[in-house]
Design a protein around this motif. Structure first.
Motif, mmCIF file in Angstrom:
data_model
loop_
_atom_site.group_PDB
_atom_site.id
_atom_site.type_symbol
_atom_site.label_atom_id
_atom_site.label_comp_id
_atom_site.label_asym_id
_atom_site.label_seq_id
_atom_site.Cartn_x
_atom_site.Cartn_y
_atom_site.Cartn_z
ATOM 1 N N GLY A 87 -42.210 -3.775 -8.947
ATOM 2 C CA GLY A 87 -42.607 -3.739 -10.346
ATOM 3 C C GLY A 87 -42.311 -2.403 -11.007
ATOM 4 O O GLY A 87 -41.809 -2.353 -12.131
ATOM 5 N N GLU A 88 -42.604 -1.315 -10.291
ATOM 6 C CA GLU A 88 -42.388 0.007 -10.862
ATOM 7 C C GLU A 88 -40.898 0.297 -11.015
ATOM 8 O O GLU A 88 -40.459 0.834 -12.039
ATOM 9 N N VAL A 89 -40.095 -0.067 -10.030
ATOM 10 C CA VAL A 89 -38.650 0.162 -10.117
ATOM 11 C C VAL A 89 -38.050 -0.650 -11.260
ATOM 12 O O VAL A 89 -37.216 -0.156 -12.020
ATOM 13 N N ALA A 90 -38.496 -1.892 -11.405
ATOM 14 C CA ALA A 90 -37.999 -2.731 -12.506
ATOM 15 C C ALA A 90 -38.378 -2.124 -13.851
ATOM 16 O O ALA A 90 -37.573 -2.114 -14.793
ATOM 17 N N ARG A 91 -39.607 -1.625 -13.947
ATOM 18 C CA ARG A 91 -40.046 -1.029 -15.208
ATOM 19 C C ARG A 91 -39.258 0.240 -15.518
ATOM 20 O O ARG A 91 -38.872 0.483 -16.665
ATOM 21 N N VAL A 92 -39.010 1.055 -14.495
ATOM 22 C CA VAL A 92 -38.270 2.303 -14.696
ATOM 23 C C VAL A 92 -36.838 2.005 -15.155
ATOM 24 O O VAL A 92 -36.321 2.647 -16.081
ATOM 25 N N ILE A 93 -36.185 1.040 -14.515
ATOM 26 C CA ILE A 93 -34.837 0.658 -14.933
ATOM 27 C C ILE A 93 -34.846 0.224 -16.390
ATOM 28 O O ILE A 93 -34.001 0.641 -17.195
ATOM 29 N N SER A 94 -35.802 -0.625 -16.748
ATOM 30 C CA SER A 94 -35.873 -1.157 -18.112
ATOM 31 C C SER A 94 -36.159 -0.057 -19.123
ATOM 32 O O SER A 94 -35.503 0.024 -20.174
ATOM 33 N N THR A 95 -37.133 0.788 -18.830
ATOM 34 C CA THR A 95 -37.505 1.852 -19.757
ATOM 35 C C THR A 95 -36.355 2.821 -19.974
ATOM 36 O O THR A 95 -36.033 3.191 -21.111
ATOM 37 N N ALA A 96 -35.702 3.225 -18.882
ATOM 38 C CA ALA A 96 -34.592 4.175 -18.997
ATOM 39 C C ALA A 96 -33.414 3.551 -19.733
ATOM 40 O O ALA A 96 -32.761 4.214 -20.547
ATOM 41 N N TYR A 97 -33.147 2.283 -19.474
ATOM 42 C CA TYR A 97 -32.019 1.622 -20.132
ATOM 43 C C TYR A 97 -32.209 1.607 -21.646
ATOM 44 O O TYR A 97 -31.301 1.976 -22.405
ATOM 45 N N PHE A 98 -33.380 1.200 -22.100
ATOM 46 C CA PHE A 98 -33.582 1.086 -23.542
ATOM 47 C C PHE A 98 -33.791 2.439 -24.210
ATOM 48 O O PHE A 98 -33.479 2.601 -25.386
ATOM 49 N N ALA A 99 -34.312 3.408 -23.471
ATOM 50 C CA ALA A 99 -34.404 4.762 -24.025
ATOM 51 C C ALA A 99 -33.010 5.282 -24.340
ATOM 52 O O ALA A 99 -32.767 5.874 -25.404
ATOM 53 N N CYS A 100 -32.072 5.033 -23.430
ATOM 54 C CA CYS A 100 -30.695 5.469 -23.669
ATOM 55 C C CYS A 100 -30.057 4.681 -24.798
ATOM 56 O O CYS A 100 -29.296 5.228 -25.602
ATOM 57 N N ALA A 101 -30.353 3.391 -24.872
ATOM 58 C CA ALA A 101 -29.760 2.557 -25.917
ATOM 59 C C ALA A 101 -30.176 3.018 -27.309
ATOM 60 O O ALA A 101 -29.385 2.968 -28.259
ATOM 61 N N THR A 102 -31.417 3.492 -27.424
ATOM 62 C CA THR A 102 -31.883 3.952 -28.735
ATOM 63 C C THR A 102 -31.576 5.421 -28.973
ATOM 64 O O THR A 102 -31.327 5.826 -30.103
ATOM 65 N N ASP A 103 -31.567 6.231 -27.901
ATOM 66 C CA ASP A 103 -31.294 7.665 -28.057
ATOM 67 C C ASP A 103 -29.813 7.960 -28.225
ATOM 68 O O ASP A 103 -29.445 9.021 -28.729
#
Length: 206
Positions: A87-103
């Protein structure tokens, strides 16, 4: 802008030019980026810009690769610091992916400008393979699937991530909704026999 006499190594100059190119795309869009505008904004002569990138597509391709490398590096750093658990690895992948997409909206703008470019298609396949391998390696310890089967699922997950990022950038989803959606998709892509605990972060059901 007047040309500058500052002497840099070839690699340092290339980095300076790419930094300037990012700034141009951020303020003027990809249409505003040419070798001429790059030279003017970077304070170098036009031949220097042409020597580094030769053509506008060459410049856009180099910039796309640079931005993509930053994107993957950010996800790699986040995974390195993640608490073990599906769960934590999936959340980290998702959070980092969308942070980059918006940043880094420049990445999408440059990608759109290169649409239809044959060389870009080859690079896109190469970059996609890199993302898929990164995801599959991070998720393998939490999946009962064979590595190739998991990798194929990651191909589909990356496509879903790109689609969700489009909705996010169109303001048709919030950051939290995007992260939750991708996290749940990642977890559902793991073998059912694996412990797929949900992370305890707000907005994600246990």
């Amino acid at each position: 802008m007047a040309t500058t006499s500052t002497r840099l190594s070839k690699q340092a100059r290339r980095e300076q030019l790419l930094d300037t190119a990012v700034a141009i795309v951020r303020t003027q869009g990809a249409d505003g980026l040419t070798l001429v505008t790059l030279a003017e904004e970077a304070g170098v002569s036009r031949p220097i810009a042409y020597d580094h990138f030769a053509t506008r597509p060459g410049l856009l391709l180099a910039l796309h690769r640079r931005l993509d490398e930053r994107h993957r590096a950010a996800i790699t750093r986040a995974l390195r610091d993640a608490v073990p658990g599906a769960g934590e690895v999936a959340r980290v992948i998702s959070t980092a992916y969308f942070a980059c997409a918006t940043d880094m909206p420049e990445l999408g703008a440059v990608s759109a400008a290169l649409k239809g470019n044959p060389e870009m298609e080859a690079i896109r396949h190469e970059l996609t393979d890199g993302y898929v391998d990164l995801m599959a390696t991070a998720l393998l310890p939490y999946s009962g699937l064979a590595p190739q089967a998991l990798r194929l699922r990651c191909v589909g997950l990356l496509g879903a991530a790109e689609a969700i990022a489009t909705e996010l950038n169109r303001e048709r989803a919030t950051d939290g909704e995007a992260v939750t959606a991708l996290t749940d998709l990642i977890l559902s892509g793991l073998d059912a026999s694996t412990d797929r605990e949900r992370p305890s972060s707000p907005g994600v059901s246990p």
